[in-house]
Write a protein that holds these residues in place. Sequence first.
Motif, PDB file in Angstrom:
ATOM      1  N   ALA A  63       0.862  -1.372  -0.051  1.00 11.25           N
ATOM      2  CA  ALA A  63       0.026  -0.070   0.006  1.00 11.25           C
ATOM      3  C   ALA A  63       0.681   1.298  -0.004  1.00 11.25           C
ATOM      4  CB  ALA A  63      -0.897   0.003   1.196  1.00 11.25           C
ATOM      5  N   GLY A  64       2.018   1.409   0.585  1.00  7.37           N
ATOM      6  CA  GLY A  64       2.834   2.360   0.596  1.00  7.37           C
ATOM      7  C   GLY A  64       3.792   2.591  -0.395  1.00  7.37           C
ATOM      8  N   ALA A  65       4.198   1.280  -1.133  1.00  9.32           N
ATOM      9  CA  ALA A  65       5.474   1.574  -1.925  1.00  9.32           C
ATOM     10  C   ALA A  65       4.821   1.178  -3.487  1.00  9.32           C
ATOM     11  CB  ALA A  65       6.478   0.385  -1.487  1.00  9.32           C
ATOM     12  N   ALA A  66       3.812   0.411  -3.623  1.00 14.02           N
ATOM     13  CA  ALA A  66       3.487   0.133  -4.933  1.00 14.02           C
ATOM     14  C   ALA A  66       3.574   1.210  -6.009  1.00 14.02           C
ATOM     15  CB  ALA A  66       2.199  -0.547  -5.073  1.00 14.02           C
ATOM     16  N   GLY A  67       2.881   2.283  -5.579  1.00 14.59           N
ATOM     17  CA  GLY A  67       2.517   3.673  -6.519  1.00 14.59           C
ATOM     18  C   GLY A  67       3.903   4.050  -6.925  1.00 14.59           C
ATOM     19  N   ARG A  68       4.844   4.486  -6.007  1.00 13.62           N
ATOM     20  CA  ARG A  68       6.420   4.754  -6.571  1.00 13.62           C
ATOM     21  C   ARG A  68       7.063   3.615  -7.376  1.00 13.62           C
ATOM     22  NH1 ARG A  68       9.725   8.981  -4.946  1.00 13.62           N
ATOM     23  NH2 ARG A  68      12.089   8.259  -5.283  1.00 13.62           N
ATOM     24  N   LEU A  69       6.904   2.270  -6.958  1.00 12.47           N
ATOM     25  CA  LEU A  69       7.696   1.349  -7.509  1.00 12.47           C
ATOM     26  C   LEU A  69       6.981   1.107  -9.147  1.00 12.47           C
ATOM     27  CD1 LEU A  69       7.981  -1.113  -4.894  1.00 12.47           C
ATOM     28  CD2 LEU A  69       9.931  -0.188  -6.041  1.00 12.47           C
ATOM     29  N   LEU A  70       5.572   1.366  -9.114  1.00 12.10           N
ATOM     30  CA  LEU A  70       4.979   1.358 -10.502  1.00 12.10           C
ATOM     31  C   LEU A  70       5.513   2.469 -11.446  1.00 12.10           C
ATOM     32  CD1 LEU A  70       3.173   0.001 -12.362  1.00 12.10           C
ATOM     33  CD2 LEU A  70       1.316   1.372 -11.469  1.00 12.10           C
ATOM     34  N   HIS A  71       5.487   3.609 -10.607  1.00 14.33           N
ATOM     35  CA  HIS A  71       6.258   4.655 -11.639  1.00 14.33           C
ATOM     36  C   HIS A  71       7.474   4.485 -11.973  1.00 14.33           C
ATOM     37  CE1 HIS A  71       5.960   8.774 -12.950  1.00 14.33           C
ATOM     38  NE2 HIS A  71       7.165   9.077 -12.422  1.00 14.33           N
TER      39      HIS A  71
ATOM     40  N   ARG B 105       3.832  -3.549 -19.376  1.00 12.72           N
ATOM     41  CA  ARG B 105       5.359  -4.315 -19.255  1.00 12.72           C
ATOM     42  C   ARG B 105       5.643  -3.677 -17.786  1.00 12.72           C
ATOM     43  NH1 ARG B 105       8.725  -1.818 -23.121  1.00 12.72           N
ATOM     44  NH2 ARG B 105      10.535  -2.687 -22.119  1.00 12.72           N
ATOM     45  N   ALA B 106       5.479  -2.467 -17.888  1.00  8.50           N
ATOM     46  CA  ALA B 106       5.672  -2.065 -16.113  1.00  8.50           C
ATOM     47  C   ALA B 106       5.006  -2.611 -14.954  1.00  8.50           C
ATOM     48  CB  ALA B 106       5.690  -0.479 -16.081  1.00  8.50           C
ATOM     49  N   ARG B 107       3.674  -3.153 -15.364  1.00 10.99           N
ATOM     50  CA  ARG B 107       2.898  -3.752 -14.266  1.00 10.99           C
ATOM     51  C   ARG B 107       3.478  -5.084 -14.203  1.00 10.99           C
ATOM     52  NH1 ARG B 107      -1.463  -1.073 -12.943  1.00 10.99           N
ATOM     53  NH2 ARG B 107      -1.977   0.993 -13.963  1.00 10.99           N
ATOM     54  N   ARG B 108       3.716  -5.819 -15.252  1.00  8.74           N
ATOM     55  CA  ARG B 108       4.410  -7.208 -15.055  1.00  8.74           C
ATOM     56  C   ARG B 108       5.938  -7.278 -14.390  1.00  8.74           C
ATOM     57  NH1 ARG B 108       4.559 -12.361 -16.196  1.00  8.74           N
ATOM     58  NH2 ARG B 108       6.378 -13.398 -17.109  1.00  8.74           N
ATOM     59  N   LEU B 109       6.467  -6.055 -14.644  1.00  5.88           N
ATOM     60  CA  LEU B 109       7.712  -6.056 -13.998  1.00  5.88           C
ATOM     61  C   LEU B 109       7.380  -5.783 -12.380  1.00  5.88           C
ATOM     62  CD1 LEU B 109      10.572  -5.889 -14.814  1.00  5.88           C
ATOM     63  CD2 LEU B 109      10.352  -3.489 -15.024  1.00  5.88           C
ATOM     64  N   LEU B 110       6.722  -5.039 -12.217  1.00  5.86           N
ATOM     65  CA  LEU B 110       6.353  -4.668 -10.574  1.00  5.86           C
ATOM     66  C   LEU B 110       5.780  -6.108 -10.039  1.00  5.86           C
ATOM     67  CD1 LEU B 110       5.844  -2.938  -8.250  1.00  5.86           C
ATOM     68  CD2 LEU B 110       3.860  -2.190  -9.194  1.00  5.86           C
ATOM     69  N   THR B 111       4.734  -6.721 -10.708  1.00  8.59           N
ATOM     70  CA  THR B 111       4.333  -7.811 -10.106  1.00  8.59           C
ATOM     71  C   THR B 111       5.317  -8.836  -9.774  1.00  8.59           C
ATOM     72  OG1 THR B 111       2.363  -7.533 -11.376  1.00  8.59           O
ATOM     73  CG2 THR B 111       2.578  -9.730 -10.711  1.00  8.59           C
ATOM     74  N   LEU B 112       6.277  -9.006 -10.899  1.00  7.13           N
ATOM     75  CA  LEU B 112       7.167 -10.021 -10.462  1.00  7.13           C
ATOM     76  C   LEU B 112       8.122  -9.577  -9.227  1.00  7.13           C
ATOM     77  CD1 LEU B 112       8.362 -10.759 -14.273  1.00  7.13           C
ATOM     78  CD2 LEU B 112       7.388 -12.291 -12.659  1.00  7.13           C
ATOM     79  N   ALA B 113       8.200  -8.487  -9.362  1.00  8.34           N
ATOM     80  CA  ALA B 113       9.209  -7.884  -8.256  1.00  8.34           C
ATOM     81  C   ALA B 113       8.429  -7.933  -6.907  1.00  8.34           C
ATOM     82  CB  ALA B 113       9.798  -6.410  -8.361  1.00  8.34           C
ATOM     83  N   LEU B 114       7.341  -7.857  -6.810  1.00  9.19           N
ATOM     84  CA  LEU B 114       6.607  -8.017  -5.617  1.00  9.19           C
ATOM     85  C   LEU B 114       6.424  -9.283  -5.092  1.00  9.19           C
ATOM     86  CD1 LEU B 114       3.836  -5.196  -5.976  1.00  9.19           C
ATOM     87  CD2 LEU B 114       5.778  -5.138  -4.256  1.00  9.19           C
ATOM     88  N   SER B 115       6.053 -10.422  -6.172  1.00 13.31           N
ATOM     89  CA  SER B 115       6.107 -11.544  -5.911  1.00 13.31           C
ATOM     90  C   SER B 115       7.470 -12.330  -5.120  1.00 13.31           C
ATOM     91  CB  SER B 115       5.805 -12.421  -6.999  1.00 13.31           C
ATOM     92  OG  SER B 115       4.552 -12.008  -7.601  1.00 13.31           O
ATOM     93  N   HIS B 116       8.328 -11.811  -5.915  1.00 11.37           N
ATOM     94  CA  HIS B 116       9.698 -12.287  -5.402  1.00 11.37           C
ATOM     95  C   HIS B 116       9.909 -11.577  -3.851  1.00 11.37           C
ATOM     96  CE1 HIS B 116      13.916 -11.789  -4.648  1.00 11.37           C
ATOM     97  NE2 HIS B 116      14.035 -12.950  -5.624  1.00 11.37           N
ATOM     98  N   THR B 117       9.660 -10.306  -3.661  1.00  8.93           N
ATOM     99  CA  THR B 117       9.789  -9.796  -2.221  1.00  8.93           C
ATOM    100  C   THR B 117       8.912 -10.637  -1.402  1.00  8.93           C
ATOM    101  OG1 THR B 117      10.103  -7.748  -3.071  1.00  8.93           O
ATOM    102  CG2 THR B 117       9.368  -7.711  -0.930  1.00  8.93           C
ATOM    103  N   TYR B 118       7.733 -10.855  -1.736  1.00  7.00           N
ATOM    104  CA  TYR B 118       6.635 -11.631  -0.780  1.00  7.00           C
ATOM    105  C   TYR B 118       7.203 -13.111  -0.320  1.00  7.00           C
ATOM    106  CZ  TYR B 118       2.498 -13.841   1.458  1.00  7.00           C
ATOM    107  OH  TYR B 118       1.580 -14.250   2.087  1.00  7.00           O
ATOM    108  N   ALA B 119       7.929 -13.642  -1.486  1.00  4.25           N
ATOM    109  CA  ALA B 119       8.405 -15.145  -1.094  1.00  4.25           C
ATOM    110  C   ALA B 119       9.737 -15.033  -0.354  1.00  4.25           C
ATOM    111  CB  ALA B 119       8.876 -15.751  -2.743  1.00  4.25           C
ATOM    112  N   SER B 120      10.218 -13.939  -0.234  1.00  6.48           N
ATOM    113  CA  SER B 120      11.499 -13.795   0.772  1.00  6.48           C
ATOM    114  C   SER B 120      11.047 -13.000   1.990  1.00  6.48           C
ATOM    115  CB  SER B 120      12.759 -13.326  -0.167  1.00  6.48           C
ATOM    116  OG  SER B 120      12.156 -12.118  -0.585  1.00  6.48           O
ATOM    117  N   TRP B 121       9.846 -12.624   1.938  1.00 10.14           N
ATOM    118  CA  TRP B 121       9.445 -11.836   3.165  1.00 10.14           C
ATOM    119  C   TRP B 121      10.106 -12.006   4.554  1.00 10.14           C
ATOM    120  CZ3 TRP B 121       7.906  -6.973   2.751  1.00 10.14           C
ATOM    121  CH2 TRP B 121       7.256  -6.439   3.850  1.00 10.14           C
TER     122      TRP B 121
END
Length: 166
Positions: A21-29, A44-60
């Motif tokens: 909620a706090g970081a997704a907007g800036r990361l998407l930009h 492409r940017a949304r897919r890139l962000l989704t992959l990055a957030l998925s990776h972060t969640y997996a290693s949270w």
Amino acid sequence: MRERHASQGARRAREFEAFVAGAAGRLLHAATLLTAEPPGANPRARRLLTLALSHTYASWDRLRGEDPYDRTRQYLAVRFARGAWHQYGGLGRSRPSPDSVLARLTPQERLILVLRMYEGVAEEQTAALLGLPAERVGAICARATATLLHPPRGPAPADVMEVAPS
């Protein structure tokens, strides 16, 4: 035991949701700047962000005091660089939206410019992330900035009227 795992999972999900909620907007930009897509049409940017957030969640649970924003941004940058390398045979010219100001830059120039200027990542950190000497990162950033500030002039108009001598 099962209840403890369930409560840990719920806590993890709440923490990650708060982070997103706090970081997704800036990361998407940032991802949109990297891909040089228009903000309203940036798959492409949304897919890139989704992959990055998925990776972060997996290693949270393994972050152990690391900044999740920094970790996600690093993954986003590396994923972008790898994608540009595989898609275009290096960090050469890609085919971003011609409407984007950043379309004149190579993917490598965009990556370095976004990390340095938009994200405020130090030259040394950017160099370490990309495996380049800091001097090279500085030179690429300077060239990209100059390209944006002083765009090349287009060709002269084909319809030039000749002035008749009086």
